[in-house]
Design a protein around this motif. Structure first.
Motif, PDB file in Angstrom:
ATOM      1  N   GLU A 186       0.828  -1.206   0.000  1.00  0.00           N
ATOM      2  CA  GLU A 186       0.000   0.000   0.000  1.00  0.00           C
ATOM      3  C   GLU A 186       0.866   1.262   0.000  1.00  0.00           C
ATOM      4  O   GLU A 186       0.564   2.227  -0.706  1.00  0.00           O
ATOM      5  CB  GLU A 186      -0.935   0.005   1.208  1.00  0.00           C
ATOM      6  N   LEU A 187       1.942   1.246   0.789  1.00  0.00           N
ATOM      7  CA  LEU A 187       2.836   2.402   0.811  1.00  0.00           C
ATOM      8  C   LEU A 187       3.492   2.606  -0.546  1.00  0.00           C
ATOM      9  O   LEU A 187       3.585   3.733  -1.036  1.00  0.00           O
ATOM     10  CB  LEU A 187       3.908   2.235   1.906  1.00  0.00           C
ATOM     11  N   ALA A 188       3.940   1.531  -1.163  1.00  0.00           N
ATOM     12  CA  ALA A 188       4.557   1.639  -2.490  1.00  0.00           C
ATOM     13  C   ALA A 188       3.570   2.251  -3.482  1.00  0.00           C
ATOM     14  O   ALA A 188       3.935   3.119  -4.285  1.00  0.00           O
ATOM     15  CB  ALA A 188       5.021   0.270  -2.960  1.00  0.00           C
ATOM     16  N   ASP A 189       2.314   1.837  -3.401  1.00  0.00           N
ATOM     17  CA  ASP A 189       1.280   2.371  -4.287  1.00  0.00           C
ATOM     18  C   ASP A 189       1.041   3.853  -4.017  1.00  0.00           C
ATOM     19  O   ASP A 189       0.972   4.660  -4.945  1.00  0.00           O
ATOM     20  CB  ASP A 189      -0.011   1.574  -4.115  1.00  0.00           C
ATOM     21  N   LEU A 190       0.913   4.222  -2.745  1.00  0.00           N
ATOM     22  CA  LEU A 190       0.708   5.631  -2.384  1.00  0.00           C
ATOM     23  C   LEU A 190       1.865   6.514  -2.825  1.00  0.00           C
ATOM     24  O   LEU A 190       1.673   7.649  -3.246  1.00  0.00           O
ATOM     25  CB  LEU A 190       0.533   5.773  -0.873  1.00  0.00           C
ATOM     26  N   ALA A 191       3.078   5.987  -2.703  1.00  0.00           N
ATOM     27  CA  ALA A 191       4.274   6.763  -3.034  1.00  0.00           C
ATOM     28  C   ALA A 191       4.613   6.688  -4.524  1.00  0.00           C
ATOM     29  O   ALA A 191       5.505   7.392  -4.985  1.00  0.00           O
ATOM     30  CB  ALA A 191       5.460   6.259  -2.216  1.00  0.00           C
ATOM     31  N   ASP A 192       3.909   5.830  -5.251  1.00  0.00           N
ATOM     32  CA  ASP A 192       4.170   5.612  -6.677  1.00  0.00           C
ATOM     33  C   ASP A 192       5.618   5.162  -6.913  1.00  0.00           C
ATOM     34  O   ASP A 192       6.316   5.686  -7.768  1.00  0.00           O
ATOM     35  CB  ASP A 192       3.844   6.870  -7.494  1.00  0.00           C
ATOM     36  N   VAL A 193       6.038   4.205  -6.082  1.00  0.00           N
ATOM     37  CA  VAL A 193       7.364   3.598  -6.218  1.00  0.00           C
ATOM     38  C   VAL A 193       7.190   2.080  -6.186  1.00  0.00           C
ATOM     39  O   VAL A 193       6.128   1.573  -5.839  1.00  0.00           O
ATOM     40  CB  VAL A 193       8.343   4.034  -5.093  1.00  0.00           C
ATOM     41  N   GLY A 194       8.222   1.374  -6.542  1.00  0.00           N
ATOM     42  CA  GLY A 194       8.160  -0.074  -6.519  1.00  0.00           C
ATOM     43  C   GLY A 194       8.226  -0.629  -5.104  1.00  0.00           C
ATOM     44  O   GLY A 194       8.797  -0.002  -4.199  1.00  0.00           O
ATOM     45  N   LEU A 195       7.652  -1.804  -4.921  1.00  0.00           N
ATOM     46  CA  LEU A 195       7.692  -2.473  -3.622  1.00  0.00           C
ATOM     47  C   LEU A 195       9.135  -2.689  -3.165  1.00  0.00           C
ATOM     48  O   LEU A 195       9.447  -2.530  -1.986  1.00  0.00           O
ATOM     49  CB  LEU A 195       6.944  -3.807  -3.693  1.00  0.00           C
ATOM     50  N   SER A 196      10.015  -3.004  -4.090  1.00  0.00           N
ATOM     51  CA  SER A 196      11.419  -3.231  -3.720  1.00  0.00           C
ATOM     52  C   SER A 196      12.057  -1.967  -3.155  1.00  0.00           C
ATOM     53  O   SER A 196      12.922  -2.040  -2.281  1.00  0.00           O
ATOM     54  CB  SER A 196      12.232  -3.748  -4.908  1.00  0.00           C
ATOM     55  N   SER A 197      11.616  -0.797  -3.607  1.00  0.00           N
ATOM     56  CA  SER A 197      12.149   0.463  -3.075  1.00  0.00           C
ATOM     57  C   SER A 197      11.741   0.651  -1.625  1.00  0.00           C
ATOM     58  O   SER A 197      12.548   1.078  -0.788  1.00  0.00           O
ATOM     59  CB  SER A 197      11.669   1.653  -3.903  1.00  0.00           C
ATOM     60  N   VAL A 198      10.494   0.338  -1.301  1.00  0.00           N
ATOM     61  CA  VAL A 198      10.024   0.442   0.087  1.00  0.00           C
ATOM     62  C   VAL A 198      10.799  -0.538   0.954  1.00  0.00           C
ATOM     63  O   VAL A 198      11.278  -0.190   2.038  1.00  0.00           O
ATOM     64  CB  VAL A 198       8.501   0.182   0.180  1.00  0.00           C
ATOM     65  N   ARG A 199      10.943  -1.760   0.483  1.00  0.00           N
ATOM     66  CA  ARG A 199      11.681  -2.768   1.249  1.00  0.00           C
ATOM     67  C   ARG A 199      13.132  -2.360   1.455  1.00  0.00           C
ATOM     68  O   ARG A 199      13.684  -2.548   2.542  1.00  0.00           O
ATOM     69  CB  ARG A 199      11.603  -4.116   0.548  1.00  0.00           C
ATOM     70  N   THR A 200      13.751  -1.807   0.423  1.00  0.00           N
ATOM     71  CA  THR A 200      15.140  -1.368   0.519  1.00  0.00           C
ATOM     72  C   THR A 200      15.292  -0.250   1.537  1.00  0.00           C
ATOM     73  O   THR A 200      16.205  -0.264   2.368  1.00  0.00           O
ATOM     74  CB  THR A 200      15.653  -0.907  -0.860  1.00  0.00           C
ATOM     75  N   LEU A 201      14.385   0.717   1.502  1.00  0.00           N
ATOM     76  CA  LEU A 201      14.417   1.821   2.474  1.00  0.00           C
ATOM     77  C   LEU A 201      14.232   1.310   3.889  1.00  0.00           C
ATOM     78  O   LEU A 201      14.967   1.683   4.801  1.00  0.00           O
ATOM     79  CB  LEU A 201      13.342   2.853   2.160  1.00  0.00           C
ATOM     80  N   GLU A 202      13.240   0.461   4.096  1.00  0.00           N
ATOM     81  CA  GLU A 202      12.958  -0.037   5.443  1.00  0.00           C
ATOM     82  C   GLU A 202      14.076  -0.929   5.967  1.00  0.00           C
ATOM     83  O   GLU A 202      14.270  -1.026   7.178  1.00  0.00           O
ATOM     84  CB  GLU A 202      11.623  -0.777   5.475  1.00  0.00           C
ATOM     85  N   ALA A 203      14.828  -1.541   5.068  1.00  0.00           N
ATOM     86  CA  ALA A 203      15.958  -2.385   5.483  1.00  0.00           C
ATOM     87  C   ALA A 203      17.191  -1.551   5.802  1.00  0.00           C
ATOM     88  O   ALA A 203      18.182  -2.069   6.312  1.00  0.00           O
ATOM     89  CB  ALA A 203      16.279  -3.401   4.393  1.00  0.00           C
ATOM     90  N   GLY A 204      17.136  -0.250   5.499  1.00  0.00           N
ATOM     91  CA  GLY A 204      18.270   0.617   5.790  1.00  0.00           C
ATOM     92  C   GLY A 204      19.384   0.527   4.771  1.00  0.00           C
ATOM     93  O   GLY A 204      20.502   0.947   5.030  1.00  0.00           O
ATOM     94  N   GLN A 205      19.076   0.001   3.612  1.00  0.00           N
ATOM     95  CA  GLN A 205      20.092  -0.095   2.570  1.00  0.00           C
ATOM     96  C   GLN A 205      20.172   1.222   1.816  1.00  0.00           C
ATOM     97  O   GLN A 205      19.166   1.892   1.611  1.00  0.00           O
ATOM     98  CB  GLN A 205      19.782  -1.248   1.626  1.00  0.00           C
ATOM     99  N   ALA A 206      21.352   1.570   1.401  1.00  0.00           N
ATOM    100  CA  ALA A 206      21.584   2.876   0.786  1.00  0.00           C
ATOM    101  C   ALA A 206      21.570   2.819  -0.732  1.00  0.00           C
ATOM    102  O   ALA A 206      22.350   3.476  -1.383  1.00  0.00           O
ATOM    103  CB  ALA A 206      22.908   3.442   1.281  1.00  0.00           C
ATOM    104  N   SER A 207      20.648   2.054  -1.317  1.00  0.00           N
ATOM    105  CA  SER A 207      20.667   1.943  -2.768  1.00  0.00           C
ATOM    106  C   SER A 207      19.488   2.620  -3.459  1.00  0.00           C
ATOM    107  O   SER A 207      19.366   2.549  -4.664  1.00  0.00           O
ATOM    108  CB  SER A 207      20.746   0.467  -3.183  1.00  0.00           C
ATOM    109  N   THR A 208      18.617   3.264  -2.712  1.00  0.00           N
ATOM    110  CA  THR A 208      17.513   3.983  -3.355  1.00  0.00           C
ATOM    111  C   THR A 208      17.951   5.407  -3.664  1.00  0.00           C
ATOM    112  O   THR A 208      18.908   5.921  -3.105  1.00  0.00           O
ATOM    113  CB  THR A 208      16.265   4.021  -2.457  1.00  0.00           C
ATOM    114  N   THR A 209      17.233   6.055  -4.545  1.00  0.00           N
ATOM    115  CA  THR A 209      17.557   7.436  -4.880  1.00  0.00           C
ATOM    116  C   THR A 209      16.867   8.384  -3.900  1.00  0.00           C
ATOM    117  O   THR A 209      15.905   8.000  -3.225  1.00  0.00           O
ATOM    118  CB  THR A 209      17.083   7.786  -6.309  1.00  0.00           C
ATOM    119  N   MET A 210      17.334   9.582  -3.858  1.00  0.00           N
ATOM    120  CA  MET A 210      16.723  10.596  -3.001  1.00  0.00           C
ATOM    121  C   MET A 210      15.291  10.844  -3.444  1.00  0.00           C
ATOM    122  O   MET A 210      14.399  11.021  -2.608  1.00  0.00           O
ATOM    123  CB  MET A 210      17.528  11.895  -3.051  1.00  0.00           C
ATOM    124  N   ALA A 211      15.026  10.820  -4.746  1.00  0.00           N
ATOM    125  CA  ALA A 211      13.669  11.049  -5.248  1.00  0.00           C
ATOM    126  C   ALA A 211      12.709   9.990  -4.713  1.00  0.00           C
ATOM    127  O   ALA A 211      11.587  10.308  -4.299  1.00  0.00           O
ATOM    128  CB  ALA A 211      13.661  11.045  -6.776  1.00  0.00           C
TER     129      ALA A 211
END
Length: 103
Positions: free
Chosen positions: A40-65
């Motif tokens: 649901e968060l990925a949908d609200l943010a218009d980003v991929g599910l993997s981006s949400v998972r990456t952010l929540e895991a604390g990995q530094a591979s997502t973009t600032m956007a």
């Protein structure tokens, strides 16, 4: 003719995380408080599910956007303040340190 070895890409183990573990935990906690799933968060943010998972895991591979879209979907914003001020903020604040920061 000398044999040239191609450099191999640096592989990160699945358990390795970046310096943003506290930030990721903060986002996950906020998402849960709002009663949202990662999908649901990925949908609200218009980003991929993997981006949400990456952010929540604390990995530094997502973009600032992507990070900004997720923050916006959670009703949060990014605030940059001098380090001395960041350490004294209270409430629902989280201090994020960069790669070169010392504790």
């Amino acid at each position: 003719m000398a044999h040239v070895t191609k450099p191999q890409p640096r592989r990160r183990s699945r358990t390795e995380t970046g310096p943003l573990v506290g930030f990721g935990a903060f986002l996950a906690e906020r998402r849960l408080r709002l009663g949202l799933t990662q999908v649901e968060l990925a949908d609200l943010a218009d980003v991929g599910l993997s981006s949400v998972r990456t952010l929540e895991a604390g990995q530094a591979s997502t973009t600032m956007a992507v990070a900004l879209r997720v923050l916006d979907a959670l009703g949060l914003s990014l605030l940059a303040v001098p380090q001395i001020d960041a350490r004294t903020t209270g409430g629902d604040a989280v201090e994020v340190r960069g790669f070169g920061s010392e504790r």
